[in-house]
Design a protein around this motif. Structure first.
Motif, PDB file in Angstrom:
ATOM      1  N   ILE A  21       0.714  -1.073   0.214  1.00  0.00           N
ATOM      2  CA  ILE A  21       0.064   0.214  -0.037  1.00  0.00           C
ATOM      3  C   ILE A  21       0.486   1.203   0.273  1.00  0.00           C
ATOM      4  CG2 ILE A  21      -2.038   1.138   1.701  1.00  0.00           C
ATOM      5  CD1 ILE A  21      -3.207  -1.276   2.163  1.00  0.00           C
ATOM      6  N   VAL A  22       1.872   0.829   0.907  1.00  0.00           N
ATOM      7  CA  VAL A  22       2.009   2.843   0.588  1.00  0.00           C
ATOM      8  C   VAL A  22       3.858   2.690  -0.515  1.00  0.00           C
ATOM      9  CG1 VAL A  22       4.962   3.503   2.341  1.00  0.00           C
ATOM     10  CG2 VAL A  22       2.720   2.199   3.410  1.00  0.00           C
ATOM     11  N   ALA A  23       4.458   1.356  -0.680  1.00  0.00           N
ATOM     12  CA  ALA A  23       4.815   1.217  -2.764  1.00  0.00           C
ATOM     13  C   ALA A  23       3.519   2.225  -3.044  1.00  0.00           C
ATOM     14  CB  ALA A  23       5.000   0.078  -2.347  1.00  0.00           C
ATOM     15  N   THR A  24       2.554   1.792  -3.462  1.00  0.00           N
ATOM     16  CA  THR A  24       1.772   2.269  -4.360  1.00  0.00           C
ATOM     17  C   THR A  24       1.334   3.961  -3.802  1.00  0.00           C
ATOM     18  OG1 THR A  24       0.707   0.171  -4.839  1.00  0.00           O
ATOM     19  CG2 THR A  24      -0.444   1.892  -5.381  1.00  0.00           C
ATOM     20  N   ALA A  25       1.324   4.060  -2.747  1.00  0.00           N
ATOM     21  CA  ALA A  25       0.941   5.795  -2.827  1.00  0.00           C
ATOM     22  C   ALA A  25       2.514   6.599  -2.752  1.00  0.00           C
ATOM     23  CB  ALA A  25       0.665   5.609  -1.516  1.00  0.00           C
ATOM     24  N   ALA A  26       3.351   6.259  -2.808  1.00  0.00           N
ATOM     25  CA  ALA A  26       4.703   6.888  -3.381  1.00  0.00           C
ATOM     26  C   ALA A  26       4.884   6.928  -4.575  1.00  0.00           C
ATOM     27  CB  ALA A  26       5.736   5.695  -2.911  1.00  0.00           C
ATOM     28  N   ARG A  27       4.924   5.643  -5.598  1.00  0.00           N
ATOM     29  CA  ARG A  27       4.693   5.653  -7.083  1.00  0.00           C
ATOM     30  C   ARG A  27       3.227   7.137  -7.286  1.00  0.00           C
ATOM     31  NH1 ARG A  27       3.161   1.844  -7.808  1.00  0.00           N
ATOM     32  NH2 ARG A  27       1.189   1.715  -8.265  1.00  0.00           N
ATOM     33  N   ILE A  28       2.719   7.009  -6.702  1.00  0.00           N
ATOM     34  CA  ILE A  28       1.538   7.806  -7.207  1.00  0.00           C
ATOM     35  C   ILE A  28       1.651   9.897  -6.495  1.00  0.00           C
ATOM     36  CG2 ILE A  28      -0.874   9.057  -6.625  1.00  0.00           C
ATOM     37  CD1 ILE A  28      -1.693   6.276  -6.002  1.00  0.00           C
ATOM     38  N   GLY A  29       2.452   9.713  -5.319  1.00  0.00           N
ATOM     39  CA  GLY A  29       2.751  11.226  -4.717  1.00  0.00           C
ATOM     40  C   GLY A  29       3.725  11.220  -6.337  1.00  0.00           C
ATOM     41  N   LEU A  30       4.825  10.409  -6.688  1.00  0.00           N
ATOM     42  CA  LEU A  30       5.935  10.804  -6.929  1.00  0.00           C
ATOM     43  C   LEU A  30       5.734  11.072  -8.123  1.00  0.00           C
ATOM     44  CD1 LEU A  30       9.506  11.161  -6.657  1.00  0.00           C
ATOM     45  CD2 LEU A  30       8.980   8.336  -7.552  1.00  0.00           C
ATOM     46  N   GLU A  32       2.300  11.947  -9.643  1.00  0.00           N
ATOM     47  CA  GLU A  32       1.718  12.044  -9.616  1.00  0.00           C
ATOM     48  C   GLU A  32       0.833  13.638  -9.104  1.00  0.00           C
ATOM     49  OE1 GLU A  32      -2.035  10.670 -10.639  1.00  0.00           O
ATOM     50  OE2 GLU A  32      -1.223   8.913 -11.011  1.00  0.00           O
ATOM     51  N   GLY A  33       1.611  13.425  -7.760  1.00  0.00           N
ATOM     52  CA  GLY A  33       1.034  14.831  -6.620  1.00  0.00           C
ATOM     53  C   GLY A  33      -0.073  14.042  -5.252  1.00  0.00           C
ATOM     54  N   SER A 112      12.003  16.352  -6.930  1.00  0.00           N
ATOM     55  CA  SER A 112      12.092  17.788  -6.740  1.00  0.00           C
ATOM     56  C   SER A 112      10.486  18.305  -6.722  1.00  0.00           C
ATOM     57  CB  SER A 112      13.276  18.395  -8.119  1.00  0.00           C
ATOM     58  OG  SER A 112      13.764  18.603  -8.134  1.00  0.00           O
ATOM     59  N   ARG A 113       9.682  18.287  -7.426  1.00  0.00           N
ATOM     60  CA  ARG A 113       8.361  18.141  -7.276  1.00  0.00           C
ATOM     61  C   ARG A 113       7.695  17.237  -6.189  1.00  0.00           C
ATOM     62  NH1 ARG A 113       8.792  17.013 -12.891  1.00  0.00           N
ATOM     63  NH2 ARG A 113       8.632  18.654 -14.254  1.00  0.00           N
ATOM     64  N   LEU A 114       7.997  16.549  -5.291  1.00  0.00           N
ATOM     65  CA  LEU A 114       7.714  15.617  -4.155  1.00  0.00           C
ATOM     66  C   LEU A 114       8.333  16.637  -2.956  1.00  0.00           C
ATOM     67  CD1 LEU A 114       6.410  13.717  -3.185  1.00  0.00           C
ATOM     68  CD2 LEU A 114       8.311  12.669  -3.150  1.00  0.00           C
ATOM     69  N   TRP A 115       9.170  16.890  -3.094  1.00  0.00           N
ATOM     70  CA  TRP A 115       9.867  17.987  -2.125  1.00  0.00           C
ATOM     71  C   TRP A 115       8.579  19.164  -1.917  1.00  0.00           C
ATOM     72  CZ3 TRP A 115      12.518  17.122   2.591  1.00  0.00           C
ATOM     73  CH2 TRP A 115      13.001  15.942   2.345  1.00  0.00           C
ATOM     74  N   LEU A 116       8.874  20.161  -3.414  1.00  0.00           N
ATOM     75  CA  LEU A 116       7.859  21.290  -3.091  1.00  0.00           C
ATOM     76  C   LEU A 116       7.179  20.887  -2.881  1.00  0.00           C
ATOM     77  CD1 LEU A 116       8.887  24.197  -4.088  1.00  0.00           C
ATOM     78  CD2 LEU A 116       7.889  23.453  -6.339  1.00  0.00           C
ATOM     79  N   ASN A 117       5.802  19.876  -2.756  1.00  0.00           N
ATOM     80  CA  ASN A 117       4.768  19.685  -2.724  1.00  0.00           C
ATOM     81  C   ASN A 117       4.065  19.368  -1.616  1.00  0.00           C
ATOM     82  OD1 ASN A 117       2.456  17.037  -3.934  1.00  0.00           O
ATOM     83  ND2 ASN A 117       2.004  19.310  -3.250  1.00  0.00           N
ATOM     84  N   ALA A 118       5.101  18.524  -1.058  1.00  0.00           N
ATOM     85  CA  ALA A 118       5.339  18.206   1.012  1.00  0.00           C
ATOM     86  C   ALA A 118       5.316  19.635   1.117  1.00  0.00           C
ATOM     87  CB  ALA A 118       6.459  17.220   0.691  1.00  0.00           C
ATOM     88  N   ARG A 119       6.327  20.064   1.096  1.00  0.00           N
ATOM     89  CA  ARG A 119       6.526  21.742   1.496  1.00  0.00           C
ATOM     90  C   ARG A 119       5.342  22.269   2.078  1.00  0.00           C
ATOM     91  NH1 ARG A 119      12.327  21.394   0.197  1.00  0.00           N
ATOM     92  NH2 ARG A 119      13.755  20.848   2.124  1.00  0.00           N
ATOM     93  N   HIS A 120       4.867  22.262   0.875  1.00  0.00           N
ATOM     94  CA  HIS A 120       3.702  23.426   1.114  1.00  0.00           C
ATOM     95  C   HIS A 120       2.744  22.139   1.542  1.00  0.00           C
ATOM     96  CE1 HIS A 120       0.340  25.007  -0.128  1.00  0.00           C
ATOM     97  NE2 HIS A 120      -0.039  24.419  -0.689  1.00  0.00           N
ATOM     98  N   LEU A 121       1.889  21.644   1.716  1.00  0.00           N
ATOM     99  CA  LEU A 121       1.190  20.213   1.827  1.00  0.00           C
ATOM    100  C   LEU A 121       1.670  20.778   3.626  1.00  0.00           C
ATOM    101  CD1 LEU A 121       0.258  17.978  -0.269  1.00  0.00           C
ATOM    102  CD2 LEU A 121      -1.232  20.086   0.471  1.00  0.00           C
TER     103      LEU A 121
END
Length: 210
Positions: A21-30, A32-33, A112-121
């Motif tokens: 579940i975590v691996a699938t969610a990580a792929r989506i986050g990486l 798509e956001g 890079s997008r993931l870090w930017l996304n995470a810092r905002h959220l």
């Protein structure tokens, strides 16, 4: 949407299912956001019911946070392995050359997008904020340890490895801040910025880490 067939559902060990579940969610986050990670979306990707995902993650925020950590941890282990020698790296200088070669390339854009996304959220999601802070510290420690090892061996000259590591990360983040709006321009003008900062911090001539 993935079709589901309850008659053919495979029962997995709890730890295996949770990791899946975590691996699938990580792929989506990486790709798509983090906002795209929902219990239903992960369930659809896995071909299971949302209730199964909810059993392991009653709160979606926890899944988002763990997905972020999973994705960034995998990238960290690839870029700055715990044991550089075992990964085939020939000393701290070689490790840094590989590191800057990858972080300044298009291969690093999703991270890079993931870090930017995470810092905002993380402004609004306290669980995610805790994970972001923990990962920031871990990335900084890996760089600090590498600088300290190079300084001890005489390859670098750096009086404060921790401060140098922090400045290197700030340079990487600064160059990545434009990733969503002007990635091509960023690469043309700032691709070597972080490497240049590192060379100055480590007492190396320009281009030594190229």
């Amino acid at each position: 949407m993935t079709s589901r067939d309850p008659g053919k559902r495979v029962r997995k060990a709890p730890a295996e299912r949770r990791n899946e579940i975590v691996a699938t969610a990580a792929r989506i986050g990486l790709t798509e956001g983090l906002e795209c990670i929902t219990l239903r979306r992960v369930a659809d990707e896995l071909g299971v019911r949302p209730g199964l995902v909810g059993h392991y993650f009653p709160a979606a925020d926890q899944l988002v946070a763990e997905a972020f950590t999973s994705a960034t941890m995998a990238e960290l282990d690839s870029l700055l392995p715990e044991d550089p020698a075992a990964a085939g790296h020939d000393g701290p200088g070689h490790t840094f050359r590989v590191f800057f070669g990858l972080t300044s390339s298009a291969e690093f854009d999703n991270v890079s997008r993931l870090w930017l996304n995470a810092r905002h959220l993380s402004r609004y999601r306290s669980v995610l904020r805790d994970h972001v802070v923990a990962q920031e510290l871990l990335w900084c420690r890996r760089i600090e340890r590498l600088i300290a090892a190079g300084t001890e061996s005489g390859a670098f000259s750096c009086p404060d490895p921790r401060a140098a590591a922090t400045r290197v990360l700030v340079a990487i983040d600064g160059a990545s801040a434009y990733i969503n709006t002007s990635a091509g321009h960023r690469r043309d003008t700032t691709a070597d910025m972080a490497r240049g900062v590192a060379e100055a911090e480590l007492g190396l001539p320009g281009g030594a880490l190229a």
